[in-house]
Motif scaffolding. Structure first.
Motif, PDB file in Angstrom:
ATOM      1  N   GLU A 218      -2.387  -2.987  -9.178  1.00  0.00           N
ATOM      2  CA  GLU A 218      -2.049  -3.075  -7.810  1.00  0.00           C
ATOM      3  C   GLU A 218      -1.381  -4.441  -7.363  1.00  0.00           C
ATOM      4  O   GLU A 218      -1.988  -5.400  -7.728  1.00  0.00           O
ATOM      5  CB  GLU A 218      -3.513  -2.772  -6.957  1.00  0.00           C
ATOM      6  N   GLU A 243      -0.658   0.643  -5.196  1.00  0.00           N
ATOM      7  CA  GLU A 243      -2.160   0.948  -4.363  1.00  0.00           C
ATOM      8  C   GLU A 243      -2.987   1.947  -5.249  1.00  0.00           C
ATOM      9  O   GLU A 243      -2.380   2.636  -6.117  1.00  0.00           O
ATOM     10  CB  GLU A 243      -1.966   1.264  -2.996  1.00  0.00           C
ATOM     11  N   THR A 247      -5.748   6.020  -2.017  1.00  0.00           N
ATOM     12  CA  THR A 247      -5.176   5.244  -0.981  1.00  0.00           C
ATOM     13  C   THR A 247      -3.681   5.861  -0.766  1.00  0.00           C
ATOM     14  O   THR A 247      -3.315   6.301   0.310  1.00  0.00           O
ATOM     15  CB  THR A 247      -4.857   3.822  -1.045  1.00  0.00           C
TER      16      THR A 247
END
Length: 284
Positions: A218, A243, A247
């Motif tokens: 990430e 991400e 999410t």
């Protein structure tokens, strides 16, 4: 984040020169090729520098008051040049071409087996927009003649497959899942470059050209234009966010649902207006 300082980085000229850490699955191969080339360039630089100073010392006017017009009489320079050509051929045939071949061959496998995220990256003077296929996974029909504003996705508004498509100002992708980015432009030639992912691709008007990679961590980073494209080129910087899958799914699902409601309502309104216009014309 990945640490730039590792045992391997001590022997990596690319790291010395400030190359950002790699965040993609294929990036280590790219870095390895860059390091081999850089070591070769360092060897050439050192070798030619030594040769330069030897010449300065050996062929001073004091030691050679009379110029020689016969030049080198042995074949050392020829052997050196042949050696350089051989090393360059090894770099090309042994490293660059196999890496290019492996990357090219992986495209079909990713599409068929790995369920990649599909996005269109649209370049314009001077920025980027990103067109997602929406919850149905299908891009709507694209008509490039419909471009009205910079970065327009050129979506044909009456195509049901495009009702849930949406356009974002930043590139968001899930970690550890392949991504295929179709790169295009609405005005001039740009270049879509993501240095931490070790990928870049020219954005050419009228074409959608794929680039693909798998993020390993990430992060939030910049996407830049690597092609001089006008007076605002230096400011043509976008954002990429890697991400978690959850999410990303939550964000993409909401964006797609909102787009569907808006586009479907606009479509229904146009249909109603067209029917009303037809009735009006028949009445006369």
């Amino acid at each position: 984040m990945f640490s730039n300082f590792t045992i391997a980085s001590i022997f990596s000229p690319s790291t010395w020169l400030g190359l950002p850490a790699n965040y993609s699955a294929h990036g280590d191969q790219v870095d390895h090729t860059l390091d081999v080339i850089n070591w070769f360039m360092i060897a050439l630089f050192v070798g030619w520098t030594i040769f330069f100073f030897v010449c300065l010392f050996k062929f001073t006017q004091k030691k050679n008051p009379k110029a020689s017009y016969h030049g080198v009489k042995n074949h050392v320079s020829t052997h050196l040049e042949v050696g350089v050509i051989i090393i360059e051929a090894v770099l090309l045939l042994g490293f660059a071409l196999p890496l290019w071949g492996e990357r090219t061959d992986s495209y079909d496998r990713i599409l068929k087996e790995e369920n990649p995220v599909r996005v269109r990256a649209i370049g314009f003077q001077f920025g980027w927009k990103f067109h997602y296929a929406g919850n149905d996974g299908k891009f709507g029909f694209i008509d490039r003649d419909l471009v009205q504003t910079p970065g327009d996705a050129c979506l044909y508004k009456d195509d049901p497959n495009g009702f849930d498509d949406f356009v974002a100002s930043s590139l968001k992708l899930p970690v550890n899942r392949p991504a295929v980015v179709q790169v295009t432009s609405t005005d001039v030639i740009h270049n879509f470059s993501i240095v931490p992912m070790r990928v870049q691709q020219d954005a050419i008007p009228g074409k959608d050209i794929p680039m693909w990679f798998t993020p390993l961590k990430e992060l939030e980073t910049s996407v830049i234009c690597g092609q001089l494209c006008g007076d605002g080129h230096a400011n043509m910087i976008g954002t990429m966010v890697i991400e978690s899958q959850k999410t990303f799914n939550d964000w993409a699902s909401k964006m797609s649902s909102d787009a569907y409601e808006s586009n479907k309502a606009a479509f229904d309104k146009r249909q109603a207006e067209n029917k009303e216009a037809d009735h009006g014309s028949h009445g006369h």
